[in-house]
Enzyme design. Structure first.
Site, PDB file in Angstrom:
ATOM      1  N   ASP A 150     -18.659  39.403  36.740  1.00 46.34           N
ATOM      2  CA  ASP A 150     -17.976  38.781  35.605  1.00 46.34           C
ATOM      3  C   ASP A 150     -16.812  37.877  35.996  1.00 46.34           C
ATOM      4  OD1 ASP A 150     -16.940  41.295  36.453  1.00 46.34           O
ATOM      5  OD2 ASP A 150     -15.677  41.413  34.668  1.00 46.34           O
ATOM      6  N   GLU A 195     -16.928  44.070  35.310  1.00 42.40           N
ATOM      7  CA  GLU A 195     -16.034  44.933  36.094  1.00 42.40           C
ATOM      8  C   GLU A 195     -14.653  45.012  35.471  1.00 42.40           C
ATOM      9  OE1 GLU A 195     -12.953  46.313  38.343  1.00 42.40           O
ATOM     10  OE2 GLU A 195     -13.059  44.172  38.048  1.00 42.40           O
ATOM     11  N   GLU A 196     -14.204  43.881  34.904  1.00 39.20           N
ATOM     12  CA  GLU A 196     -12.820  43.832  34.409  1.00 39.20           C
ATOM     13  C   GLU A 196     -12.607  44.787  33.239  1.00 39.20           C
ATOM     14  OE1 GLU A 196     -10.481  42.324  35.993  1.00 39.20           O
ATOM     15  OE2 GLU A 196     -11.474  40.780  37.197  1.00 39.20           O
ATOM     16  N   HIS A 247      -6.472  36.586  39.285  1.00 39.13           N
ATOM     17  CA  HIS A 247      -6.357  36.306  37.847  1.00 39.13           C
ATOM     18  C   HIS A 247      -5.444  35.102  37.556  1.00 39.13           C
ATOM     19  CE1 HIS A 247      -7.715  40.654  36.557  1.00 39.13           C
ATOM     20  NE2 HIS A 247      -8.403  40.183  37.596  1.00 39.13           N
TER      21      HIS A 247
HETATM   22 ZN   LIG Z   1      -9.889  41.249  38.543  1.00 40.84          ZN
HETATM   23 ZN   LIG Z   2     -12.022  41.929  40.882  1.00 43.42          ZN
END
Ligand SMILES: [Zn+2]
Ligand SMILES: [Zn+2]
Length: 392
Positions: free
Chosen positions: A78, A136-137, A363
């Site tokens: 993702d 995953e986030e 991020h």
């Molecule tokens: Zn991340």
């Molecule tokens: Zn990551």
């Protein structure tokens, strides 16, 4: 097999895969294009491929020539809701979405590793399950586990890499024990009695109670739990009231507990219980009632001794013992869902390079990967699998 030579021959493919994923990022559970590319690639290798596992996940099974255990190797798929600020030819074309956590690199590395390992299956004593995981986030792994990714064949061990910008390219961190934090989300609702701010004696002010809870619960980390077992109690949302002269009826608090140990009810630390005890005590003292609710976001990622030692030896041989650095973070990682009962190791491959501008934090809108680290990741994947599934 001359592995270095094979990886060099596949370098262009590796970078192209990563840049393609980067250019077309998709958010969690929406990785439709990404998923199709991965499944087609793995089918092209002649592997048994399951599509649409936990919506957009892909699982491929490589059966080695000989009987043996099954190793799960995982990459996450993702992207994030971030608008990219890099000026690069393969900049995100999906405005407002970006691979700003290196998952594009994780997928490319695991695909190329799968290609090399498939070519070398005559040397494998056991199987490899290549797992490409959505979202995953936000805790996507548990849905793959629910859909049976750990069965048929049963998984005996697991590994995963995170490319990591706080660590310089050419360095790695492979360590035993907890490496990434657990996170529990909590929601608390305090109910008092509304009234006039000029006549507090006729009301029960839930805001004052909330303030006591916020301050009091900081002592969990500083005074109740061993300070060498890191714990963070964060209140991220405080909501109450409608006007400056009205004592409100209720106050709602939301936040997270993060800790770097197994903090279950049997543990010495028991952070959830301690928080609830403080809430209960303060609410009783001030005659309010409360409701509290916890939700597990992810468990601690804790590395198994044996699995870690296999990978660490390879890492030491590849980059030199002096380039293996200690690293732990309170950030969460849902790889822990796969590894509750399975020996595993999760390690960091450095990709920070100031000159190339790849040292931005994960991020960040200017986050980018030092692509030289991708080859290191492929070599680590291939050698770890060959070692774990090698002739004993
Ligand atoms: Zn991340
Ligand atoms: Zn990551």
């Amino acid at each position: 097999m001359d592995l270095k030579k094979e990886i060099t021959l596949l370098k262009e493919e590796l970078i192209n895969l990563r840049r393609d994923f980067h250019q077309y990022p998709e958010l969690g559970f929406e990785e439709f294009r990404t998923s199709a590319i991965i499944a087609d690639y793995l089918e092209g290798l002649g592997l048994e491929v399951q599509r649409n596992v936990a919506k957009t996940g892909v699982v491929a099974l490589l059966k080695g020539e000989y009987e043996g255990p099954t190793l799960l190797m995982r990459a996450d798929m993702d992207a994030l809701p971030v608008t990219e600020e890099n000026d690069i030819p393969y900049k995100s074309t999906n405005i407002g979405k970006m691979h700003a956590c290196a998952h594009d690199g994780h997928m490319a590395m695991l695909l190329v590793a799968a290609k090399i390992l498939t070519k070398n299956k005559d040397k494998l004593y056991g199987n490899i399950k290549f797992v490409f995981q959505p979202n995953e986030e936000d805790a996507g792994a548990k849905y793959m586990v629910e859909e049976g990714v750990l069965e048929n064949p049963k998984v005996d061990a697991a590994v995963a890499i995170h490319l990591w910008s706080p660590i310089e390219t050419g360095k790695m961190s492979v360590s035993v024990g907890p490496v990434m934090g657990a996170m529990d989300i909590f929601k608390i609702k305090i109910t008092g009695k509304g009234g006039h701010t000029a006549m507090p004696q006729y009301a029960i002010d839930p805001v004052i109670v909330a303030a006591q809870i916020i301050m009091g619960s900081q002592t969990i980390a500083t005074k109740q739990i061993n300070p060498l077992t890191p714990t963070i109690v964060s209140f991220a949302k405080v909501a109450s009231g409608t006007s400056s002269n009205i004592i409100p009826e209720t106050c709602e608090l939301e936040g997270t507990l993060r800790y770097l140990y197994k903090g279950g009810p049997d543990s010495e630390e028991r952070p959830r219980e301690r928080l609830e005890k403080i809430v209960k005590g303060i609410c009783e003292t001030f005659d309010t009632t409360y409701e509290i609710e916890f939700q597990t976001s992810n468990f601690t990622v804790s590395n198994d001794k044996e699995m870690t030692s296999i990978v660490r030896k390879i890492a030491s041989d590849l980059v030199g013992e002096e380039n293996l650095v200690p690293y732990q973070t309170m950030a969460g990682e849902d790889f822990s869902e796969f590894t509750v009962d399975i020996p595993s190791t999760f390690y960091f491959v450095g990709m920070g390079n100031k000159e190339k501008g790849t040292d931005y934090p994960h991020h960040h809108p200017k986050f980018n990967i030092d692509e030289d680290a991708l080859e290191i990741g492929v070599e680590m994947h291939v050698r770890s699998a060959m070692e774990y599934l090698g002739k004993k």
